[in-house]
Design an enzyme around this catalytic site. Sequence first.
Site, PDB file in Angstrom:
ATOM      1  N   THR A   8      83.025  64.507 -11.217  1.00 28.46           N
ATOM      2  CA  THR A   8      84.447  64.241 -12.364  1.00 28.46           C
ATOM      3  C   THR A   8      85.444  63.806 -10.665  1.00 28.46           C
ATOM      4  O   THR A   8      85.374  62.531 -10.120  1.00 28.46           O
ATOM      5  CB  THR A   8      84.804  65.482 -12.093  1.00 28.46           C
ATOM      6  OG1 THR A   8      86.369  65.957 -12.638  1.00 28.46           O
ATOM      7  CG2 THR A   8      85.234  66.411 -10.576  1.00 28.46           C
ATOM      8  N   ASP A  70      81.942  72.131 -15.874  1.00 32.66           N
ATOM      9  CA  ASP A  70      82.862  72.470 -17.965  1.00 32.66           C
ATOM     10  C   ASP A  70      83.662  73.954 -17.334  1.00 32.66           C
ATOM     11  O   ASP A  70      82.955  75.105 -17.073  1.00 32.66           O
ATOM     12  CB  ASP A  70      82.207  71.914 -18.789  1.00 32.66           C
ATOM     13  CG  ASP A  70      83.326  72.055 -19.629  1.00 32.66           C
ATOM     14  OD1 ASP A  70      83.942  71.336 -19.801  1.00 32.66           O
ATOM     15  OD2 ASP A  70      82.890  72.079 -20.590  1.00 32.66           O
ATOM     16  N   SER A  71      84.921  74.158 -18.087  1.00 26.74           N
ATOM     17  CA  SER A  71      85.465  75.036 -17.870  1.00 26.74           C
ATOM     18  C   SER A  71      85.875  74.618 -18.484  1.00 26.74           C
ATOM     19  O   SER A  71      86.845  73.920 -19.263  1.00 26.74           O
ATOM     20  CB  SER A  71      86.102  74.993 -16.281  1.00 26.74           C
ATOM     21  OG  SER A  71      86.422  74.131 -16.309  1.00 26.74           O
ATOM     22  N   GLY A 154      96.364  72.490 -14.212  1.00 28.88           N
ATOM     23  CA  GLY A 154      95.349  72.706 -15.979  1.00 28.88           C
ATOM     24  C   GLY A 154      96.930  73.963 -15.982  1.00 28.88           C
ATOM     25  O   GLY A 154      98.060  73.827 -16.170  1.00 28.88           O
ATOM     26  N   ASP A 156      97.121  76.961 -14.951  1.00 26.95           N
ATOM     27  CA  ASP A 156      97.634  78.312 -14.172  1.00 26.95           C
ATOM     28  C   ASP A 156      98.863  78.154 -14.236  1.00 26.95           C
ATOM     29  O   ASP A 156      98.965  79.444 -13.542  1.00 26.95           O
ATOM     30  CB  ASP A 156      96.892  77.478 -12.337  1.00 26.95           C
ATOM     31  CG  ASP A 156      95.562  76.441 -12.312  1.00 26.95           C
ATOM     32  OD1 ASP A 156      94.821  77.389 -12.639  1.00 26.95           O
ATOM     33  OD2 ASP A 156      95.276  76.108 -10.909  1.00 26.95           O
ATOM     34  N   LYS A 176      93.135  81.585  -4.032  1.00 27.04           N
ATOM     35  CA  LYS A 176      92.116  80.883  -5.475  1.00 27.04           C
ATOM     36  C   LYS A 176      90.855  81.050  -4.419  1.00 27.04           C
ATOM     37  O   LYS A 176      89.974  80.863  -5.956  1.00 27.04           O
ATOM     38  CB  LYS A 176      93.289  79.644  -5.602  1.00 27.04           C
ATOM     39  CG  LYS A 176      92.449  78.995  -7.453  1.00 27.04           C
ATOM     40  CD  LYS A 176      93.380  77.538  -7.514  1.00 27.04           C
ATOM     41  CE  LYS A 176      92.859  77.281  -8.847  1.00 27.04           C
ATOM     42  NZ  LYS A 176      93.420  76.053  -9.948  1.00 27.04           N
ATOM     43  N   HIS A 181      87.339  81.230 -11.206  1.00 24.33           N
ATOM     44  CA  HIS A 181      86.156  81.233 -12.356  1.00 24.33           C
ATOM     45  C   HIS A 181      85.032  79.899 -11.458  1.00 24.33           C
ATOM     46  O   HIS A 181      84.266  80.376 -11.471  1.00 24.33           O
ATOM     47  CB  HIS A 181      86.742  81.213 -12.850  1.00 24.33           C
ATOM     48  CG  HIS A 181      87.415  79.772 -13.693  1.00 24.33           C
ATOM     49  ND1 HIS A 181      88.058  79.788 -12.979  1.00 24.33           N
ATOM     50  CD2 HIS A 181      87.242  78.289 -14.089  1.00 24.33           C
ATOM     51  CE1 HIS A 181      89.221  78.501 -13.266  1.00 24.33           C
ATOM     52  NE2 HIS A 181      88.374  77.297 -13.969  1.00 24.33           N
TER      53      HIS A 181
END
Length: 193
Positions: A8, A70-71, A154, A156, A176, A181
């Site tokens: 990434t 990927d999320s 993002g 958040d 966190k 996730h």
Amino acid sequence: MKKVLIATTNPGKIREFQDLLTNRDLELITPRDLKIEIEVVEDGSTYAQNAARKALAYAAESGLITLADDSGLEVEVLDGAPGIHSARFSSLPGATDADRRAALLQALEGKPAPWKARFHATIAIAFPDGRLVFAEGECDGEIIAMERGSNGFGYDPIFFIPEMNKTMAELSREEKNQISHRARAAKSAMAWL
């Protein structure tokens, strides 16, 4: 020491993976470290397909064990949207995280609250011998209309976790990295690394 490429260029994801994959036997490498600049089209229909495409492309380019994720954010009242399209949810060219949050809140206007949601992450690990393995993680919460917190990235600031009484952006990095996730997926992925 085993070298692992984190596939990434997103600085937020790189920082999270550096925190999550701490192990004295692993040396985490980024595409920038290797001067790799490739564009992987994320046009899969699942998180696993998109993560696999990135992991395989970067592994082929580097020859290293490669981890990609990927999320996405899935909002119940929007039938799981934005989902795999979370990074491209705004129609604005060059959209920022703030633009995507605004687009999401606009899509939620008039829908009954609370807006239950979850973050989902799928990690793909590509090995030089061609093996591909996956790990997944989820974090449940709800979307709130008022942004809170300055940590994270993002969605958040609008992803509220009721049991913590905080948004994801209000959590410390340590908090966190216990419940997100990506943290849950990375914990599973460590078994393969």
